[in-house]
Scaffold this motif. Sequence first.
Motif, PDB file in Angstrom:
ATOM      1  N   VAL A   1      24.190 -56.222  -2.500  1.00 13.61           N
ATOM      2  CA  VAL A   1      23.373 -57.286  -3.145  1.00 13.61           C
ATOM      3  C   VAL A   1      23.960 -58.555  -3.380  1.00 13.61           C
ATOM      4  CG1 VAL A   1      21.369 -57.990  -4.457  1.00 13.61           C
ATOM      5  CG2 VAL A   1      21.562 -55.814  -3.668  1.00 13.61           C
ATOM      6  N   PRO A   2      24.109 -59.690  -2.837  1.00 13.17           N
ATOM      7  CA  PRO A   2      24.437 -60.806  -3.377  1.00 13.17           C
ATOM      8  C   PRO A   2      23.761 -61.613  -4.263  1.00 13.17           C
ATOM      9  CG  PRO A   2      23.441 -61.388  -1.228  1.00 13.17           C
ATOM     10  CD  PRO A   2      23.321 -59.751  -1.274  1.00 13.17           C
ATOM     11  N   CYS A   3      24.398 -61.920  -5.621  1.00 17.17           N
ATOM     12  CA  CYS A   3      23.963 -62.432  -6.620  1.00 17.17           C
ATOM     13  C   CYS A   3      24.512 -63.808  -7.053  1.00 17.17           C
ATOM     14  CB  CYS A   3      23.907 -61.532  -7.916  1.00 17.17           C
ATOM     15  SG  CYS A   3      23.008 -59.946  -7.482  1.00 17.17           S
TER      16      CYS A   3
ATOM     17  N   ILE B   1      27.236 -48.201  -9.979  1.00 12.99           N
ATOM     18  CA  ILE B   1      27.016 -49.516  -9.461  1.00 12.99           C
ATOM     19  C   ILE B   1      28.233 -50.402  -9.525  1.00 12.99           C
ATOM     20  CG2 ILE B   1      25.636 -51.492  -9.774  1.00 12.99           C
ATOM     21  CD1 ILE B   1      23.330 -49.863 -10.716  1.00 12.99           C
ATOM     22  N   ARG B   2      28.752 -50.785  -8.381  1.00 18.53           N
ATOM     23  CA  ARG B   2      30.051 -51.692  -8.541  1.00 18.53           C
ATOM     24  C   ARG B   2      29.469 -53.201  -8.441  1.00 18.53           C
ATOM     25  NH1 ARG B   2      34.735 -48.963  -9.073  1.00 18.53           N
ATOM     26  NH2 ARG B   2      35.326 -51.210  -9.316  1.00 18.53           N
ATOM     27  N   VAL B   3      30.241 -53.994  -9.419  1.00 20.10           N
ATOM     28  CA  VAL B   3      30.045 -55.405  -9.325  1.00 20.10           C
ATOM     29  C   VAL B   3      31.290 -56.043  -8.858  1.00 20.10           C
ATOM     30  CG1 VAL B   3      29.208 -57.363 -10.902  1.00 20.10           C
ATOM     31  CG2 VAL B   3      28.074 -55.198 -11.165  1.00 20.10           C
ATOM     32  N   THR B   4      31.190 -56.941  -8.035  1.00 21.42           N
ATOM     33  CA  THR B   4      32.415 -57.838  -7.774  1.00 21.42           C
ATOM     34  C   THR B   4      32.362 -59.111  -7.810  1.00 21.42           C
ATOM     35  OG1 THR B   4      32.983 -55.917  -6.024  1.00 21.42           O
ATOM     36  CG2 THR B   4      33.986 -58.058  -5.768  1.00 21.42           C
ATOM     37  N   GLY B   5      33.066 -59.775  -8.472  1.00 22.01           N
ATOM     38  CA  GLY B   5      32.969 -61.290  -8.456  1.00 22.01           C
ATOM     39  C   GLY B   5      33.458 -62.016  -7.230  1.00 22.01           C
ATOM     40  N   ARG B   6      32.693 -63.002  -6.826  1.00 23.96           N
ATOM     41  CA  ARG B   6      33.200 -63.905  -5.557  1.00 23.96           C
ATOM     42  C   ARG B   6      33.233 -65.368  -6.069  1.00 23.96           C
ATOM     43  NH1 ARG B   6      34.686 -59.936  -2.325  1.00 23.96           N
ATOM     44  NH2 ARG B   6      33.118 -58.455  -1.716  1.00 23.96           N
ATOM     45  N   PRO B   7      33.828 -66.214  -5.246  1.00 24.67           N
ATOM     46  CA  PRO B   7      33.820 -67.622  -5.759  1.00 24.67           C
ATOM     47  C   PRO B   7      32.486 -68.238  -5.619  1.00 24.67           C
ATOM     48  CG  PRO B   7      35.416 -67.085  -3.994  1.00 24.67           C
ATOM     49  CD  PRO B   7      34.634 -65.920  -4.204  1.00 24.67           C
TER      50      PRO B   7
ATOM     51  N   VAL C   1      26.674 -56.837  -5.837  1.00 25.73           N
ATOM     52  CA  VAL C   1      26.319 -55.825  -6.355  1.00 25.73           C
ATOM     53  C   VAL C   1      26.150 -54.560  -5.347  1.00 25.73           C
ATOM     54  CG1 VAL C   1      24.787 -54.226  -7.873  1.00 25.73           C
ATOM     55  CG2 VAL C   1      25.073 -56.852  -8.465  1.00 25.73           C
ATOM     56  N   ALA C   2      27.064 -53.418  -5.342  1.00 22.37           N
ATOM     57  CA  ALA C   2      27.169 -52.632  -4.613  1.00 22.37           C
ATOM     58  C   ALA C   2      26.322 -51.244  -5.145  1.00 22.37           C
ATOM     59  CB  ALA C   2      28.548 -52.416  -4.208  1.00 22.37           C
ATOM     60  N   LEU C   3      25.448 -50.920  -4.575  1.00 24.80           N
ATOM     61  CA  LEU C   3      24.434 -49.778  -4.982  1.00 24.80           C
ATOM     62  C   LEU C   3      24.788 -48.847  -4.257  1.00 24.80           C
ATOM     63  CD1 LEU C   3      21.401 -51.987  -5.048  1.00 24.80           C
ATOM     64  CD2 LEU C   3      22.711 -51.335  -7.257  1.00 24.80           C
TER      65      LEU C   3
END
Length: 112
Positions: free
Chosen positions: A61-63, A42-48, A53-55
């Motif tokens: 999945v936007p969180c 699972i990859r997690v990316t921070g956004r403004p 979350v990329a599964l």
Amino acid sequence: MCGACGRTVVADPVFPDGRSTRGNLIAGQVLDALCAVAGNRIRVTGRPEGFTVALPGRRPVPCATVAEVWSAVFAAAPATAITPTAELEARYRTEIRLLRAIITASGTAPLP
């Protein structure tokens, strides 16, 4: 709502001093590193505006909050164990409060 860009900003208890793009980016790196240590893909990316979350094999999945990230991670990989390593603590020593808040938000790991 952000006065500069007009985006809706959701409150997140992980950021007691308030959220910022920089904080989200750092939190995304921490979350991604914790997922990597757990051994899942699972990859997690921070956004403004929050996180993505990329599964594997699924749409991202936007969180909006760290709690939503953990919900997505545990839904995809229920056996994920969140373990803060000495290497992670050393890498994020200037953001140790944030690291510990993120780990606490997972609800799975006791803090040292």
